[in-house]
Enzyme design. Structure first.
Site, mmCIF file in Angstrom:
data_model
loop_
_atom_site.group_PDB
_atom_site.id
_atom_site.type_symbol
_atom_site.label_atom_id
_atom_site.label_comp_id
_atom_site.label_asym_id
_atom_site.label_seq_id
_atom_site.Cartn_x
_atom_site.Cartn_y
_atom_site.Cartn_z
ATOM 1 N N LYS A 117 -3.946 44.546 -17.015
ATOM 2 C CA LYS A 117 -4.352 43.457 -17.868
ATOM 3 C C LYS A 117 -3.420 42.478 -18.033
ATOM 4 O O LYS A 117 -3.757 41.351 -18.674
ATOM 5 C CB LYS A 117 -4.585 44.273 -19.302
ATOM 6 C CG LYS A 117 -5.406 45.444 -19.246
ATOM 7 C CD LYS A 117 -5.534 46.059 -20.673
ATOM 8 C CE LYS A 117 -6.348 47.210 -20.856
ATOM 9 N NZ LYS A 117 -7.936 47.195 -20.203
ATOM 10 N N GLU A 201 -2.130 42.370 -28.860
ATOM 11 C CA GLU A 201 -3.504 41.461 -28.835
ATOM 12 C C GLU A 201 -3.647 41.452 -30.655
ATOM 13 O O GLU A 201 -3.532 42.355 -31.199
ATOM 14 C CB GLU A 201 -4.479 42.003 -28.126
ATOM 15 C CG GLU A 201 -4.713 41.421 -26.746
ATOM 16 C CD GLU A 201 -6.098 41.905 -26.109
ATOM 17 O OE1 GLU A 201 -6.907 42.532 -26.967
ATOM 18 O OE2 GLU A 201 -6.024 41.828 -25.018
ATOM 19 N N ARG A 293 -15.675 46.326 -9.663
ATOM 20 C CA ARG A 293 -16.754 47.418 -9.354
ATOM 21 C C ARG A 293 -18.260 47.078 -10.074
ATOM 22 O O ARG A 293 -18.349 46.355 -10.793
ATOM 23 C CB ARG A 293 -16.000 48.633 -9.665
ATOM 24 C CG ARG A 293 -15.722 48.702 -11.242
ATOM 25 C CD ARG A 293 -15.539 50.120 -11.489
ATOM 26 N NE ARG A 293 -15.070 50.248 -12.800
ATOM 27 C CZ ARG A 293 -15.848 50.129 -13.869
ATOM 28 N NH1 ARG A 293 -17.066 49.994 -13.961
ATOM 29 N NH2 ARG A 293 -15.299 50.273 -15.157
#
Ligand code: ADP
Length: 487
Positions: A117, A201, A293
């Site tokens: 991330k 965040e 994916r």
């Protein structure tokens, strides 16, 4: 180079789903299975299938060397990893390539970049992609992070940089709670990923989870296949997904899709991928992460666009260019996917195990059941409790929802307890019907989604039936139970 034989390094519904597309394309498929799974449909569908033996996940579906050896021995020229398991594992991907086998997925460097991330945020920043306000630097000292959290403003979300599946994530409401939550997140991340780095965040209140499906061909062309809304989540896990999202107007949709294509271009992506965004109530959207994916929820996109995403993945891996243009891809109608889990929502979502007596007959023409199980199979505690995905289409959202409820009524999966009734309760909730949803929907409407009156009646009837010595008869309690089930 054409792909002739694909080994599917996965199990259950996704293994079968990939095998079906291979068959359609005239490609041979090879499946693998643990001994626990030897009677499941995926172990029997392909002409060739190989046992991984008995044992833990690490000794079976996650045993990279064992899987690659099978692929080499049987002459597979490509491996499709499905989702989960080894699908975003760069070590596996490298080993596959070193063995001279194609990995049906993006490059190792793309998986590496987007798998973390922190590194992905640094790249997104450089590309000018909107990020949730926060801190994703190297400094991990708790005093420093607390100061950053104060700058961001509470509530704050602490996230493991290596995170996935909601692990290593903590919401922190106040300054006082910060240090303890940070330690908790780090501990969980260390256990789950062997890496305790975190980022911070701003915690967005009542956001929606919107993601954009991308597929890039083998010749540097990037396409988006519009959005999916995945706001109906329990513990950060998606439960119901749909497309189109009721939150987007055309302008916002175009912006989010264009931003996703910009990311694909910026990282020179190949194959299928998903850009996950968080959409704030004021319609600001922020990049959350990219999944490199196929997603569990990809069928809703297939339903509204008509493209087979696995076919596109295989073509891209073979280095081919797609024969269509972005403007050829259209959204038609509405699609919903419901994840059918072997669990008991009325008993704290306890996983249920046992033998499946029947799956049920489907009468809704648009319905697609991507199931990993058939009648007679045992559901084991060893694996993910998802039994199947039920996907429906309608010319509009209302029709899709009606089809969803009808299909749920048709599918029984008798023998094991499932979340079917719970899914129906979500679909019948006035806020869901209005399309007024957000990621806390399940939590906020917990009481509404609890056992309803008719289900209490159902239980009473079951008890009455069990107490009576009579066998089920036409107008007896069992018959009433069946009627209740079809409400
Ligand atoms: P993971 O990789 O563990 O799944 P994500 O970053 O994809 O973690 O986030 C999972 C879910 O957590 C999102 O779908 C959303 O519901 C919630 N979430 C993530 N970031 C935020 C945020 N900044 N504010 C509010 N909710 C968030």
């Amino acid at each position: 180079m054409k792909i002739k034989k694909v080994l599917i390094a996965n199990r259950g519904e996704i293994s079968l789903r990939v095998a079906r597309t291979c068959a359609k394309m005239g490609i041979a498929s090879v499946s693998i299975y643990s001994e626990t799974d030897k009677d499941l449909p995926h172990a029997k569908y392909s002409e060739e299938s190989y046992s991984l033996g008995m044992g833990s996940l690490a000794q079976t579906y996650l045993d990279q060397d064992k899987i690659i050896k099978i692929a080499k021995d049987c002459g597979a020229d490509a491996i499709h990893p499905g989702y989960g398991f080894l699908s975003e594992n760069t070590e596996f991907c490298k080993k596959v390539i070193d063995a001279g086998i194609k990995f049906i997925g993006p490059s190792v460097s793309a998986i590496e970049l987007m798998g973390d991330k922190k590194t992905s945020k640094v790249k997104m920043e450089a590309l000018g992609i909107p990020l949730v306000p926060g801190y994703h630097g190297n400094e991990q000292d708790s005093e420093f992070l607390l100061a950053e959290a104060k700058k961001i403003g509470f509530p704050v979300l602490v996230k493991a940089t290596a995170g996935g599946g909601g692990k290593g994530m903590r919401i922190v409401e106040t300054e006082q709670d910060f240090t303890q939550a940070l330690e908790g997140a780090k501990r969980e991340a260390k256990n789950a990923f062997g890496n305790d780095k975190v980022l911070l965040e701003k915690y967005i209140i009542n956001p929606r989870h919107i993601e954009v499906q991308l597929v890039s061909d083998g010749q540097g062309n990037h396409y988006h296949f519009y959005e999916r809304e995945c706001s109906i989540q329990r513990r950060y896990q998606k439960v119901i997904e749909e497309t189109p999202s009721t939150a987007l107007d055309q302008k916002l949709r175009d912006e989010m899709c264009a931003c996703a294509v910009k990311i694909a271009e910026g990282i020179e992506y190949v194959g299928a991928g998903t850009i996950e965004y968080i959409l704030a109530p004021d319609n600001s959207f922020y990049f959350l992460e990219m999944n490199t994916r196929l997603q569990v929820e990809h069928p809703v996109t297939e339903m509204v666009t008509g493209y087979d995403l696995v076919e596109l993945q295989i073509l891209a891996a073979a280095g081919e260019a797609f024969s269509f243009k972005q403007s050829d891809i259209k959204q038609s109608g509405h699609s919903l996917e419901m994840r059918i889990y072997a669990e008991d929502p009325d008993n704290d979502f306890l996983p249920s195990i046992g033998k499946i007596f029947s799956v049920g007959e489907q009468e809704v023409p648009s319905a697609r059941l991507d199931s990993g199980f058939e009648a007679g199979n045992y559901v084991s505690i060893k694996y993910d409790p998802m039994l199947a995905k039920l996907i429906v289409h309608g010319s509009n959202r209302k029709e899709a929802m009606e089809n969803a409820i009808k299909s749920l009524n048709d599918f029984v999966f008798s023998g094991v307890k499932t979340n079917r009734d719970y899914l129906r309760r979500i679909l019948k909730h006035p806020k869901f019907i209005e399309g007024d949803i957000h990621t806390h929907f399940i939590q906020d409407y917990k009481d509404d989604l609890g056992k309803s009156e008719f289900q209490r009646n159902e239980k009473a009837l079951l008890i009455a039936a069990a107490l009576s010595d009579e066998l089920p008869e036409k107008n007896g309690p069992w018959n009433n139970v069946m009627n209740f089930r079809n409400v």
